[in-house]
Scaffold this motif. Structure first.
Motif, PDB file in Angstrom:
ATOM      1  N   UNK A 150      18.560  -2.471  25.683  1.00 37.61           N
ATOM      2  CA  UNK A 150      19.230  -3.545  25.208  1.00 37.61           C
ATOM      3  C   UNK A 150      20.903  -3.523  25.169  1.00 37.61           C
ATOM      4  N   UNK A 151      21.123  -2.296  24.684  1.00 35.89           N
ATOM      5  CA  UNK A 151      22.712  -2.040  24.362  1.00 35.89           C
ATOM      6  C   UNK A 151      23.451  -1.991  25.793  1.00 35.89           C
ATOM      7  N   UNK A 152      22.765  -1.401  26.718  1.00 35.19           N
ATOM      8  CA  UNK A 152      23.610  -1.277  28.082  1.00 35.19           C
ATOM      9  C   UNK A 152      23.273  -2.523  29.131  1.00 35.19           C
ATOM     10  N   UNK A 153      22.223  -3.247  28.761  1.00 34.17           N
ATOM     11  CA  UNK A 153      21.696  -4.345  29.629  1.00 34.17           C
ATOM     12  C   UNK A 153      22.337  -5.835  29.324  1.00 34.17           C
ATOM     13  N   UNK A 154      23.187  -5.981  28.286  1.00 36.30           N
ATOM     14  CA  UNK A 154      23.446  -7.296  27.877  1.00 36.30           C
ATOM     15  C   UNK A 154      24.831  -7.389  28.063  1.00 36.30           C
ATOM     16  N   UNK A 155      25.467  -8.485  28.492  1.00 36.65           N
ATOM     17  CA  UNK A 155      26.855  -9.180  28.744  1.00 36.65           C
ATOM     18  C   UNK A 155      27.506  -8.800  27.140  1.00 36.65           C
ATOM     19  N   UNK A 156      28.863  -8.571  27.521  1.00 36.05           N
ATOM     20  CA  UNK A 156      29.344  -8.481  26.063  1.00 36.05           C
ATOM     21  C   UNK A 156      29.202  -9.562  25.207  1.00 36.05           C
ATOM     22  N   UNK A 157      29.390 -10.841  25.772  1.00 36.12           N
ATOM     23  CA  UNK A 157      28.990 -11.987  24.919  1.00 36.12           C
ATOM     24  C   UNK A 157      27.574 -12.045  24.140  1.00 36.12           C
ATOM     25  N   UNK A 158      26.527 -11.693  24.883  1.00 38.31           N
ATOM     26  CA  UNK A 158      25.251 -11.524  24.349  1.00 38.31           C
ATOM     27  C   UNK A 158      25.420 -10.345  23.375  1.00 38.31           C
ATOM     28  N   UNK A 159      25.769  -9.302  23.565  1.00 39.59           N
ATOM     29  CA  UNK A 159      26.015  -8.129  22.542  1.00 39.59           C
ATOM     30  C   UNK A 159      26.621  -8.830  21.398  1.00 39.59           C
ATOM     31  N   UNK A 160      27.683  -9.441  21.455  1.00 41.19           N
ATOM     32  CA  UNK A 160      28.359  -9.883  20.315  1.00 41.19           C
ATOM     33  C   UNK A 160      27.582 -10.782  19.523  1.00 41.19           C
ATOM     34  N   UNK A 161      26.500 -11.906  20.128  1.00 39.33           N
ATOM     35  CA  UNK A 161      25.728 -12.791  19.391  1.00 39.33           C
ATOM     36  C   UNK A 161      24.633 -11.887  18.725  1.00 39.33           C
ATOM     37  N   UNK A 162      24.212 -10.989  19.224  1.00 35.71           N
ATOM     38  CA  UNK A 162      23.135 -10.240  18.506  1.00 35.71           C
ATOM     39  C   UNK A 162      23.678  -9.474  17.304  1.00 35.71           C
ATOM     40  N   UNK A 163      24.906  -8.852  17.512  1.00 31.20           N
ATOM     41  CA  UNK A 163      25.619  -8.187  16.410  1.00 31.20           C
ATOM     42  C   UNK A 163      26.027  -9.140  15.280  1.00 31.20           C
ATOM     43  N   UNK A 164      26.339 -10.483  15.539  1.00 31.39           N
ATOM     44  CA  UNK A 164      26.622 -11.569  14.511  1.00 31.39           C
ATOM     45  C   UNK A 164      25.419 -11.728  13.822  1.00 31.39           C
ATOM     46  N   UNK A 165      24.297 -11.915  14.581  1.00 33.06           N
ATOM     47  CA  UNK A 165      22.904 -12.320  14.075  1.00 33.06           C
ATOM     48  C   UNK A 165      22.768 -11.265  12.889  1.00 33.06           C
ATOM     49  N   UNK A 166      22.738  -9.954  13.167  1.00 34.16           N
ATOM     50  CA  UNK A 166      22.390  -8.836  12.511  1.00 34.16           C
ATOM     51  C   UNK A 166      23.415  -8.262  11.340  1.00 34.16           C
ATOM     52  N   UNK A 167      24.549  -8.903  11.300  1.00 31.94           N
ATOM     53  CA  UNK A 167      25.634  -8.209  10.558  1.00 31.94           C
ATOM     54  C   UNK A 167      25.273  -8.261   8.845  1.00 31.94           C
ATOM     55  N   UNK A 168      24.639  -9.322   8.565  1.00 34.57           N
ATOM     56  CA  UNK A 168      24.308  -9.409   7.082  1.00 34.57           C
ATOM     57  C   UNK A 168      23.115  -8.662   6.623  1.00 34.57           C
ATOM     58  N   UNK A 169      22.524  -8.039   7.580  1.00 37.58           N
ATOM     59  CA  UNK A 169      21.149  -7.439   7.347  1.00 37.58           C
ATOM     60  C   UNK A 169      21.363  -5.879   7.209  1.00 37.58           C
ATOM     61  N   UNK A 170      20.478  -5.363   6.150  1.00 38.91           N
ATOM     62  CA  UNK A 170      20.435  -3.814   6.053  1.00 38.91           C
ATOM     63  C   UNK A 170      19.507  -3.320   7.020  1.00 38.91           C
ATOM     64  N   UNK A 171      19.951  -2.420   8.087  1.00 38.59           N
ATOM     65  CA  UNK A 171      18.959  -1.802   8.930  1.00 38.59           C
ATOM     66  C   UNK A 171      17.888  -1.150   8.418  1.00 38.59           C
ATOM     67  N   UNK A 172      18.068  -0.333   7.276  1.00 40.07           N
ATOM     68  CA  UNK A 172      16.921   0.169   6.840  1.00 40.07           C
ATOM     69  C   UNK A 172      16.042  -0.561   6.290  1.00 40.07           C
ATOM     70  N   UNK A 173      16.151  -1.784   6.198  1.00 43.78           N
ATOM     71  CA  UNK A 173      15.179  -2.560   5.525  1.00 43.78           C
ATOM     72  C   UNK A 173      14.427  -3.639   6.606  1.00 43.78           C
ATOM     73  N   UNK A 174      14.818  -3.391   7.946  1.00 47.83           N
ATOM     74  CA  UNK A 174      14.163  -4.164   9.076  1.00 47.83           C
ATOM     75  C   UNK A 174      12.883  -3.650   9.574  1.00 47.83           C
ATOM     76  N   UNK A 175      12.033  -4.449   9.779  1.00 43.04           N
ATOM     77  CA  UNK A 175      10.692  -4.228  10.258  1.00 43.04           C
ATOM     78  C   UNK A 175      10.551  -5.092  11.651  1.00 43.04           C
ATOM     79  N   UNK A 176      10.213  -4.590  12.662  1.00 44.80           N
ATOM     80  CA  UNK A 176       9.733  -5.278  13.780  1.00 44.80           C
ATOM     81  C   UNK A 176       8.524  -5.516  14.050  1.00 44.80           C
TER      82      UNK A 176
END
Length: 75
Positions: A36-62
């Protein structure tokens, strides 16, 4: 017999058209998640970053679940 060919063409085109539409709208990707990091366009990467910016990565479950009933036992 011509109507049979027309019906078959409608079914085949409908199937492939629906798949193409779902792929386009659903955002299906042939890439694996670790790409994902290398395959997304800069705009798509920015969208994903904004979607996760308020979330604690230690508490994420997938995870995800598939649910199906076969009609037995009240399903």
């Amino acid at each position: 017999m011509t109507w049979l060919w027309i019906a078959l063409a409608i079914v085949v085109l409908g199937w492939f058209g629906a798949r193409a539409l779902l792929t386009r709208l659903g955002g299906a990707s042939r890439r694996s998640p670790h790409e994902m990091r290398t395959g997304l366009s800069p705009a798509a990467r920015a969208l994903v970053d904004r979607a996760f910016e308020d979330l604690d990565p230690a508490r994420l479950l997938d995870y995800h679940v598939h649910v199906a009933g076969n009609g037995s036992g009240g399903t």
